[in-house]
Design a protein around this motif. Structure first.
Motif, mmCIF file in Angstrom:
data_model
loop_
_atom_site.group_PDB
_atom_site.id
_atom_site.type_symbol
_atom_site.label_atom_id
_atom_site.label_comp_id
_atom_site.label_asym_id
_atom_site.label_seq_id
_atom_site.Cartn_x
_atom_site.Cartn_y
_atom_site.Cartn_z
ATOM 1 N N VAL A 28 2.947 8.332 5.709
ATOM 2 C CA VAL A 28 2.196 7.105 5.977
ATOM 3 C C VAL A 28 2.176 6.964 7.486
ATOM 4 O O VAL A 28 3.214 6.763 8.108
ATOM 5 C CB VAL A 28 2.872 5.874 5.338
ATOM 6 C CG1 VAL A 28 2.074 4.618 5.648
ATOM 7 C CG2 VAL A 28 2.996 6.069 3.848
ATOM 8 N N ALA A 66 -2.620 2.653 10.274
ATOM 9 C CA ALA A 66 -3.447 2.910 9.097
ATOM 10 C C ALA A 66 -4.917 2.710 9.434
ATOM 11 O O ALA A 66 -5.795 3.291 8.815
ATOM 12 C CB ALA A 66 -3.058 1.970 7.967
ATOM 13 N N MET A 97 -2.864 3.522 2.344
ATOM 14 C CA MET A 97 -2.153 4.701 2.834
ATOM 15 C C MET A 97 -0.983 5.016 1.916
ATOM 16 O O MET A 97 -0.712 6.176 1.595
ATOM 17 C CB MET A 97 -1.593 4.421 4.236
ATOM 18 C CG MET A 97 -2.347 4.939 5.444
ATOM 19 S SD MET A 97 -3.227 6.450 5.283
ATOM 20 C CE MET A 97 -1.949 7.658 5.472
ATOM 21 N N ILE A 98 -0.285 3.963 1.488
ATOM 22 C CA ILE A 98 0.885 4.189 0.626
ATOM 23 C C ILE A 98 0.430 4.735 -0.723
ATOM 24 O O ILE A 98 1.009 5.703 -1.247
ATOM 25 C CB ILE A 98 1.682 2.878 0.469
ATOM 26 C CG1 ILE A 98 2.299 2.508 1.829
ATOM 27 C CG2 ILE A 98 2.763 3.020 -0.586
ATOM 28 C CD1 ILE A 98 2.925 1.136 1.850
ATOM 29 N N GLY A 131 7.474 7.359 6.443
ATOM 30 C CA GLY A 131 6.714 6.179 6.867
ATOM 31 C C GLY A 131 6.926 5.956 8.349
ATOM 32 O O GLY A 131 8.021 5.625 8.781
ATOM 33 N N PRO A 190 5.292 1.785 9.496
ATOM 34 C CA PRO A 190 4.171 1.360 8.647
ATOM 35 C C PRO A 190 3.862 -0.121 8.769
ATOM 36 O O PRO A 190 2.865 -0.565 8.243
ATOM 37 C CB PRO A 190 4.654 1.702 7.236
ATOM 38 C CG PRO A 190 6.121 1.709 7.313
ATOM 39 C CD PRO A 190 6.485 2.117 8.710
#
Ligand SMILES: Nc1ncnc2c1ncn2[C@@H]1O[C@H](COP(=O)(O)OP(=O)(O)OP(=O)(O)O)[C@@H](O)[C@H]1O
Ligand SMILES: Nc1ncnc2c1ncn2[C@@H]1O[C@H](COP(=O)(O)OP(=O)(O)OP(=O)(O)O)[C@@H](O)[C@H]1O
Ligand SMILES: [Mg+2]
Ligand SMILES: [Mg+2]
Ligand code: NI
Lengths: 310, 324, 333, 335, 522
Positions: free
Chosen positions: D102, D106, D169-170, D183, D186
């Motif tokens: 991630v 984003a 994204m996750i 991550g 994030p």
């Protein structure tokens, strides 16, 4: 303390210029382009030393349309003038036109584009419509319209700085028709720049619109202007050539464009006189290529994002 | 979306009106009186009375503004571009339509080839920036970009027509060829080859440069790292993720150039004696044939404005971000 | 709360950004929508007071700051500075004295510095534009002083640096120095520390508090971090979707929040160590609604775990719930 | 395939990993001989000042280093097998089906011109060999899982809020049921409420699907909330490694201690905590010895000359001369 | 090369017809003259085998009554009979338009000269009578093309002079009929099946029009063209090496000249010296016509002397007894004595007011049918520079040039020197019109009462001998005053291929058409 500041900034400039030059000259394209350009500039600066005075029909020595030989390295034209002589003398006018026209179009284009982008609203709408119009306008139509105006302004038969009116016409025409392209690019860039926080900060700091444009927006446009300047140079040489092609050159001061058009009118292509067509053409090609190379390198140097990629 | 389209249309209309107004004014500022110019071209004596009569006939004696201007605008709105001064008896629209196909074929085909080759080369060069293909493609295309296309045309004629004699260098057909014969198409294609090459070569450079720059920007974008992280192969990354994003600036260039399809490549057409709009422009210009020039210019304006319109709309299709 | 010492008063100030109407809408006279970024806010800041403005991303905090610094023009309400109405002053020469007294520290230190100017030029810019100095010596002195007070020592080391030669914290401090150089009476500090790691963050907070302590400068501190607001501010104002939902002293808001949104904010703040007694309310649901489509009634009701019918129909007015503590919730009483 | 029992459930082993960045001929070491282990299903936080090499470490593990990076030493083992992290093509089968990432922003990590459902479905089709229909169904399922209504799948990234994009994204990271999710900050750009939602979601998914997590952040409180273990980085090295409880209760390295002390805490009174003095070190010429020594309140003579190694100390590891068993006595003797 | 199978003659030329309507057209009349006949073909006066619409003609002793015998049984190309009525219709159609708003004065079929006509009547189907008011050669010299009454009777004057397009196929009495016309591209002609002396031998003819000479030369070389005209000297030299090609050069009625701006007051040049005949006379010594022919025209021109060109054989004289010779020293001497000295010794002469001389020479980009080589301008500027008169050159496109060379009263003028060309008919009037006061073709603005009087006398003289004498006097008068310096009479360069057709003639002139219709396949 004030002294130290001045010293600091002086040193900073010098350092900045040095690193800039270092990076810039690191590009092979820039080296090649500069080399070519310097070569042509030198040529343009002292044509008389290199090939003697400009030949006209009156002091032409060669045969009509003789192919290259030891005596005439690049052959002769249809009146027996040495093509090498003509090409070397043509460098000055072609380079002047290319450089000055580029300056004109960059100045006008940047001003218009920046003003439109910065003020927005109706200023933007109308300036951009104007820009669209010049974008649409064919350069040669404009050339015909402004020729009498320029002649009127300059007075008949006068010369300014040794250049004749027709050269100014070409200069003005190229300047006027090529700025639209620059204005578009600059405007779109300005639109994003003016939203940057540092512009807001300048406003809070009490700066006027003019000083924001000059001190904050303009410096950040440099990469764009440099990159597009190169394209405009290529375009200017091109337009100069095609204007000469339409017969708007000066027969006593042949530029490369005039030479090409003379070659065309003399029927060089069908008579197989490749040297007559080739010499000025290769010069045009080389100069605009070297500007494009330099512009590319400038763009790469100024654009921090490009720099990271090897 | 409809708002955006509305705004784009409004802008286009403003530009068109400006083109029409300036179109009228511009051609009347050019020095040289069409009546005396045309009559003076004849090998008979022309009296002042004759010139005056001709001026009256063409309405040139009336005040520029508002009479001539209003006439022009109202006629233009009705789609009447008037009669040519020089080619007496011909509707301007007819004249233009007669020449348009040749130009569209020439420039259109050249554009098509240039777009195809240029975009492919440019995208690949940007994708593999710094590679051998990149250096070669960039070098060659920069050189082509800097070459005046009519000069390229003359060189092509000297080489392929004069020296080698492989291809015809001038015109659109062989003189005297029978109309309707099957060979005619082949003949046409043979005549098309050199001019198309000249125009296309000049354009390829632009496309390569722009496509390459766009692509090398896209390559550095974060979503390309995402694509790599997802385990896509190079080809998949290029085709699925990079290409469409890189197309945005290229589409602008394509549509801008499409506007110029109509204007033709004036100088190239002159070199190859190609019977298109470019040739007509030069002829009309020399004769001060205002109606024809205005017609061509209007056509050019409309097509560029339309092209901008298409560019704006195409942008919306390609980039969802500007659809709002 | 009509404190004569108030340096700044916002009276039902509002900004509606028009959503660009299309051609057809304009022709038909259809009203286009509006982003109600700031919706009738009443707020006052006293001399030497630190007021924190907290709220989610997009709640309109920066816009309030931009209104105060006259970077945006309000579409309604009044902006009073020392009792003088500044709402419609737009002329540059008329604004200059105001600029002299009100400065802003911008949210994004990376964006707020022109990459082509040196630190000296950046800090000197307001001094030059506002004509606060007469000669070069004075200018240099003022710039050094500002840099030093923002913790950049020794100042001349930084004069000739360009922003990219500075670390993030140093950049943030240059922005702060620029605001301090003017010696303003009110500073709007927009998330001055959100992007920094803890060590640099504390350093900058200290500078700001010192300013207030030593020079009686008022501060509007914008953040989305409740503990941080508590740490630095005298009073905290909570903004939700462009509307003040709660305002009160820092301790009151932190330890005795009366609006469910403030409670949610507090609960969402991650904490180190055992989080005893945290889950007073269930977590918030749903996304922050767009400021272009503000819900009817209480604008928080779609996400409020305690919402009832009245919330959906009537917008609650701010109610006094404690000493200097107002909350706009039907349940606050 | 090596018998997994041999590795006591360890999923990822990083061994002496160093990465250099080349910039205009100058090469700078971004991370220096980093070693750690990660068990399946474990969540570890990676904390440190800006520029300390957190992103570089993560990208090296995922094999996604930028072109000017070079792995100068060390290796990464995944379930006991060496990962070809410097070989793009060889990494490809491993990607996303085993390790997904991630990314930090984003906003930029999603392709702006494709609908989100298509972007989520893409790895399903490529990695799991699903048909388009199946992949789309799975993508919608994943969207629901991260709390986005399936019908929003037709949206383009710019039509979503920052929090939603982060969740997309996750969802994408979960698409191929990987064993490890990295991550990278994030939640930095998000406000506390959205941040809380995302962290909660990650925590739930992790325990449900037994996914290991490397969480990069500069926010210690975030780590405290959702990680089992923390590694503190300073100037390209791991300086301390231990369980959350241990580190927050008893930080050993002076840097960790200062870091934790400077967190404001309403419970500890309204006081701005003294920051760590000085500036982060320069990567090109790091201070000799322990990189932290110029800013360290308890620096000793040896710190300036000798690089402390990351040794086991108690349950975790620490790299400080103060906490080396052999050194410990000397310090004591000194005092 | 393409095969000759088509038996179609392929021509290359560089001036395209504007319209096929003879009442409106005035640019290239080449294709039209194959379809429409003049009453008396211009060739007919020199070539017995050429005839026009009339088979023979005579003039009564009063010199004003002309009788024309039309070919008996002649037919239009559509099969309708072609009679004297058609001829009378054509003339009267034009004549009756005089004084109407749409006077037919624009094209080849123009009202010019008709003011002097008393009546034109068809006495019967075969006889046409023209009565003029005073003696004139107009009835046999005019260039009105005979058109069929049955097609034109319904065309209004307004249409005839502008919008009537006269779309092909045309109906005419000439040897070749225009079948197909693409503006600016080509004209296709096919043999007239009803031609009075039998159908031509070829299968037809195609004219291809190009803007430059390159395609023409190229087409000749590759065999795509059988005939090409308006070649440049280089191309001509190149083509002359090709054994399949025969090159030719012909005298035409063009003269290239240098004009002085002799106007005073409005529109005057930069110095009053231009108005001084002594100054112009002196400068004439500095122009070497021989060198111009050799260098600039590469030999393809006759050296200029007087107004009359060698192609106008009836009136030509080389003026040998009064001709000036090239001598720069003589020129300088004459300038000195006329008061144009270099007083301050900087190498540049001053005029009588004491201002430095600096002349602006203007010239066009394309001028006349044959271009003036730009080397001409270079040579002139060079020589004048050598005698202390600097010259700057402005090249203008044809529109701007015509605007600047208009009469001062109409806003023209303001230039000093002009290099231009003119191509006119070889009639006495047209030869002299360059010097006629206030005439639009008098670009030097020179005005001389004696000259004007000679000109008006010539116009009403039928007798050739007498008009020759009048012309000679006028030519000598203007030569002495030197408002113009005639530089050269350029030669038209053409070439044809020998492989497909034979019967190519040798002579070509603007006023006689090349007998392409008499070509035969090899
Ligand atoms: N110029 C503008 N035009 C239209 N809408 C705007 C404009 N500026 C801000 N907005 C909108 O106003 C609202 C408030 O924005 P603002 O920047 O004040 O939020 P914020 O509280 O500062 O958020 P953050 O914490 O992300 O900085 C947002 O919905 C934003 O989209
Ligand atoms: N592509 C690169 N080229 C050169 N240097 C780089 C590159 N990427 C990162 N660096 C440098 O490497 C060091 C480590 O960077 P990294 O991104 O790993 O830091 P980080 O711990 O993630 O910091 P942050 O908290 O700011 O994200 C930094 O000093 C950075 O400047
Ligand atoms: Mg904000
Ligand atoms: Mg990072
Ligand atoms: Ni052949």
């Amino acid at each position: 303390m004030s002294k130290s500041t001045i010293r600091y900034s002086g040193r900073t400039r010098a350092r900045a210029i040095k690193t800039f030059l270092g990076q810039f000259l690191g590009y092979g394209g820039a080296q090649l382009g500069l080399l070519c350009l310097v070569f042509f500039l030198v040529t343009a600066a002292m044509p008389n030393i290199l090939v003697g005075p400009l030949q006209t029909a009156i002091n032409a020595t060669g045969d009509f349309l003789a192919p290259p030989s030891g005596q005439h390295l690049l052959g002769t034209d249809e009146v027996g003038r040495d093509v090498l002589n003509l090409v070397v003398h043509g460098a000055r006018i072609s380079l002047t036109i290319a450089l000055l026209a580029t300056v004109i179009s960059l100045v006008v284009g940047t001003t218009v584009g920046m003003t439109a982008g910065y003020f927005g609203r109706w200023v933007d709408v109308w300036l951009m419509r104007l820009t669209d119009f010049f974008f649409v306008m064919p350069s040669f139509v404009l050339a015909l319209v402004i020729t009498p105006v320029v002649l009127e302004v300059m007075g008949r038969g006068r010369e300014i700085l040794g250049f004749r009116p027709s050269l100014f016409v070409i200069l003005v025409v190229i300047g006027m028709t090529s700025w639209a392209f620059v204005a578009r690019v600059v405007r779109s860039q300005t639109l994003s720049l003016k939203e940057r926080t540092f512009v807001d900060r300048a406003r809070v700091a009490g700066s006027s619109n003019f000083s924001i444009m000059v001190r904050h927006i303009l410096p950040n446009l440099v990469p764009q202007i440099a990159a597009n300047g190169a394209l405009v140079v290529a375009g200017a040489i091109y337009v100069e050539t095609s204007l000469s092609f339409l017969g708007l050159g000066d027969p006593l001061q042949p530029s490369w464009g005039t030479l090409l058009s003379l070659a065309q009118r003399a029927g060089a292509a069908s008579a197989g006189a490749w040297w007559y067509l080739g010499a000025p053409g290769v010069c045009v090609l080389t100069v605009s290529l070297s500007f494009v190379l330099i512009g590319n390198a400038l763009d790469d140097t100024f654009n921090p994002r490009r720099r990271v990629i090897p | 979306m409809s708002r955006r389209i509305g705004r784009i249309l409004l802008r286009a209309v403003i530009t068109l009106v400006m083109v029409a107004i300036l179109n009228f004014g511009l051609f009347r500022v050019i020095p040289g009186d069409p009546a005396s110019l045309l009559l003076g071209g004849a090998r008979t004596s022309v009296t002042d009375e004759q010139i005056e009569a001709q001026r009256q006939n063409w309405g040139l004696d009336r005040p520029l503004f508002p009479d001539q201007a209003l006439d022009y605008l109202s006629a233009t709105l009705q789609g009447d571009l008037g009669y040519s001064f020089k080619f007496r008896g011909r509707h301007v629209a007819d004249l233009i339509l007669e020449r348009l196909p040749a130009t569209i074929v020439l420039v259109g085909l050249a554009q098509f080839i240039a777009i195809l080759c240029g975009v492919m080369l440019g995208v690949y060069a940007g994708w593999r920036r710094g590679g051998a293909v990149d250096h070669a493609a960039t070098g060659v295309s920069l050189a082509l970009y800097s070459t005046p296309s009519f000069w390229l045309g003359m060189l092509l004629v000297v080489i392929f027509s004069t020296a080698l004699g492989w291809l015809p260098g001038y015109g659109a057909y062989s003189p005297g060829a029978n109309v309707g014969s099957l060979d005619l198409a082949l003949d046409y294609l043979r005549h098309l080859a050199l001019p198309v090459t000249a125009v296309a070569l000049g354009l390829i450079g632009q496309y390569v440069v722009v496509a390459r720059a766009a692509m090398s920007d896209v390559v550095t974008e974060d979503y390309m790292v995402t694509a790599r992280a997802k385990g896509l192969t190079g080809g998949q990354m290029l085709m699925r993720h990079a290409f469409r994003n890189a197309m945005l600036p290229v589409v602008t260039l394509i549509t801008l150039n499409l506007g110029y399809v109509v204007a033709g490549a004036i100088t190239v057409e002159a070199v190859f004696a190609w019977p298109g709009i470019g040739g007509l422009t030069v002829e009309a210009l020399n004769a001060r044939d205002y109606p024809v020039l205005q017609g061509i210019f209007l056509l050019l304006g409309v097509s560029i404005v339309m092209a901008n319109l298409i560019a704006d709309l195409a942008y919306g299709l390609l980039d969802p971000r500007v659809r709002q | 709360m009509l404190d004569a010492a108030d340096i700044l008063r916002l009276e039902s100030l509002q900004v509606h950004f028009p959503i660009q109407g299309g051609l057809f809408d304009r022709v038909l006279g259809r009203p286009a929508g509006a982003v109600r970024a700031v919706d009738r806010i009443d707020l006052n800041v006293g001399r030497g007071e630190i007021v924190a403005l907290v709220g989610e991303s997009g709640s309109g905090k920066t816009t309030v700051g931009r209104l105060i610094t006259k970077l945006a023009q309000p579409t309604g309400g009044k902006l009073l500075f020392e009792g003088r109405d500044m709402t419609f002053v737009q002329d540059l020469s008329a604004l200059r004295p105001y600029r002299h007294r009100v400065q802003m520290i911008f949210q994004d230190a990376y964006q707020a510095l022109n990459p082509r100017h040196t630190v000296f030029d950046i800090v000197a810019e307001p001094l030059r534009s506002l004509r606060l100095v007469d000669n070069r010596t004075q200018l240099t002195d003022r710039v050094s002083e500002a840099l030093a007070s923002a913790g950049l020592n020794p100042p001349d080391d930084f004069f000739s640096r360009f922003p990219h030669e500075l670390s993030g914290g140093q950049r943030q401090r240059v922005v702060i120095a620029g605001a301090l150089a003017v010696k303003p009476e009110l500073i709007v500090a927009d998330e001055p520390v959100s992007m920094l790691d803890v060590s640099i963050r504390a350093q900058i907070l200290q500078v700001l508090v010192d300013l207030r302590d030593k020079h009686n400068v008022a501060l509007l501190f914008i953040t989305h971090d409740l503990p941080l607001a508590w740490l630095i501010a005298d009073r905290i104002a909570v903004l939700y979707l462009g509307k003040l939902v709660e305002i009160g002293s820092a301790d009151e808001i932190t330890f005795n929040p009366r609006h469910p949104y403030t409670v949610a904010l507090r609960n969402a703040t991650p904490q180190i160590g055992a989080n005893a007694g945290r889950a007073e309310l269930p977590a918030l649901q749903g996304e922050v609604p767009s400021a272009a489509r503000v819900p009817n009634g209480c604008r928080f009701h779609p996400r409020c775990p305690l919402a009832f019918d009245r919330c959906r129909q009537e917008e609650p007015p701010p109610i006094e719930v404690g000493p200097q503590h107002m909350s706009a919730c039907w349940l606050a009483k | 395939m090596i018998d997994s029992s041999q590795h006591k459930g360890s999923l990822l082993e990083v061994d002496g990993l160093s990465v250099d960045y080349g910039l205009k001929g100058v090469s700078s070491r971004a991370i220096d001989r980093i070693s750690f282990e990660l068990r399946a299903g474990e969540a570890v936080g990676l904390v440190g000042e800006s520029g300390s090499g957190k992103t570089t470490t993560a990208m090296a593990i995922a094999g996604l280093l930028s072109p000017n990076a070079r792995i100068s030493s060390g290796e990464v083992r995944y379930r006991g097998n060496r990962l070809p992290i410097d070989h793009d093509a060889a990494m490809r089968p491993h990607r996303w089906s085993e390790t997904s990432v991630v990314f930090q922003g984003a906003m930029n990590a999603l392709n702006p011109v494709h609908r989100i459902v298509k972007q989520i479905a893409e790895p399903c089709m490529l990695k799991l060999g699903m048909s388009r229909g199946e992949a789309n169904a799975r993508a919608k399922e994943l969207l629901e899982l991260v709390g986005i209504p399936a019908d929003r799948g037709a949206a383009y990234p710019h039509e979503l809020s920052g929090g939603m994009r982060q969740r997309v994204m996750i969802a994408m990271a979960l698409a191929c049921r990987p064993s490890l999710i990295i991550g990278d900050e994030p939640t930095t750009a998000l406000d506390v409420i959205t941040q809380a939602q995302i962290l909660k979601l990650l925590g739930e998914l992790r325990s449900r699907l037994n996914i290991a997590l490397i969480l990069i952040t500069h926010d210690l409180s975030v780590v405290a909330e959702c990680c089992d273990r923390v590694m503190i980085m300073y100037s390209g090295r791991i300086v301390e490694d231990g369980t959350v409880a241990e580190i927050f209760a008893q930080p050993k390295h002076p840097y960790t201690r200062l870091l934790i002390e400077s967190i404001p805490n309403p419970a500890s009174g309204k006081k701005i905590i003294r920051p760590i003095p000085g500036d982060p070190p320069n990567l090109v010429n790091r201070p000799s010895g322990c990189a932290f020594h110029p800013r360290c309140p308890s620096a000793m003579g040896i710190c300036a000359t000798e690089l402390p190694s990351l040794d086991k100390f108690g349950q975790g590891r620490v790299a400080c001369h103060l906490h080396r068993s052999s050194q410990h006595d000397k310090v004591a003797a000194h005092a | 090369a393409l095969s000759c199978d088509g038996h179609i003659v392929r021509m290359g030329a560089n001036v395209s017809p504007d319209t096929l309507n003879p009442f409106a057209s005035y640019s290239n009349w080449w294709p039209l003259v194959y379809t429409y006949d003049f009453l008396v073909c211009v060739d007919a006066q020199r070539h017995a085998d050429r005839r026009g619409f009339a088979k023979e003609w005579s003039v009564a002793d009063d010199n004003v009554t002309w009788t024309f015998k039309i070919w008996p049984g002649m037919k239009w190309s559509d099969g309708q009979p072609a009679t004297a009525k058609d001829a009378a219709f054509t003339y009267n159609y034009v004549r009756k338009s005089i004084g109407t708003p749409n006077e037919l004065n624009a094209g080849w079929n123009s009202t010019e000269g008709m003011q002097n006509v008393e009546s034109i009547t068809a006495l019967d189907d075969d006889t046409l009578q023209i009565v003029t008011k005073s003696p004139t050669r107009w009835p046999i010299d005019n260039g009105v093309m005979m058109v069929p009454e049955h097609i034109w009777k319904d065309v209004s004057y307004a249409d005839a002079r502008s919008t009537f397009r006269n779309d092909p196929p045309l109906v005419g009495t000439g040897p070749l009929i225009i079948q197909d016309f693409q503006q600016g591209q080509f004209v296709r002609l096919s043999p007239n099946p009803h031609f009075r002396t039998g159908q031509p031998k070829t299968a037809g003819m195609v004219f291809n029009f190009f803007n430059t000479a390159d395609p023409i030369a190229q087409g000749l070389k590759s065999g795509n063209l059988d005939y090409g005209i308006s070649l440049t000297a280089s191309q001509w030299a190149d083509l002359s090496k090709d054994s399949a090609i025969e090159v030719g050069q012909n005298r035409i009625e063009q003269r290239d000249y240098l004009a002085f701006n002799t106007a005073s007051g409005d529109g005057a040049g930069s110095t009053e010296a231009l108005q001084d005949p002594a100054f112009r006379d002196a400068i004439s010594y500095a122009i070497d016509q021989k060198a111009i022919v050799e260098r600039a025209y590469q030999g393809h021109a006759d050296a200029g002397a007087g107004l009359v060109m060698p192609a106008a054989a009836d009136y030509y004289s080389d003026l040998s007894n009064i001709r000036r010779h090239f001598d720069l020293e003589e020129a300088a001497r004459r300038l000195d004595s006329a008061g144009y000295r270099d007083v301050d010794g900087d190498g540049i002469r001053e005029d009588k007011e004491g201002n430095k001389l600096q002349l602006e020479l203007i010239t066009g980009t394309s001028s006349g049918t044959l271009e003036i080589p730009i080397a001409v301008v270079q040579l002139i500027a060079g020589w004048l520079g050598q005698i202390g008169i600097p010259v700057s050159v402005t090249q203008l496109d044809s529109g701007a040039l015509s605007a600047r060379t208009k009469a001062p009263a109409k806003g023209g003028g303001g230039w000093d020197l002009l290099v231009a060309a003119g191509w006119r008919s070889p009639s006495a009037h047209d030869l002299l019109v360059l010097g006629k006061s206030a005439d639009s073709s008098n670009t030097s603005y020179w005005s001389n009462e004696k000259f004007d009087q000679l000109l008006s006398e010539v116009e009403i003289t039928v007798d050739l001998k007498k008009s020759q004498e009048l012309v000679d006097r006028a030519v000598r008068l203007i030569y002495a005053e030197a408002p113009y310096i005639i530089l050269s009479y350029p030669l038209m360069l053409d070439a044809h291929r020998k492989d497909c057709f034979e019967g190519w003639g040798t002579e070509i002139s603007g006023w006689s058409y090349y007998p392409f219709d008499r070509l035969k396949s090899v």
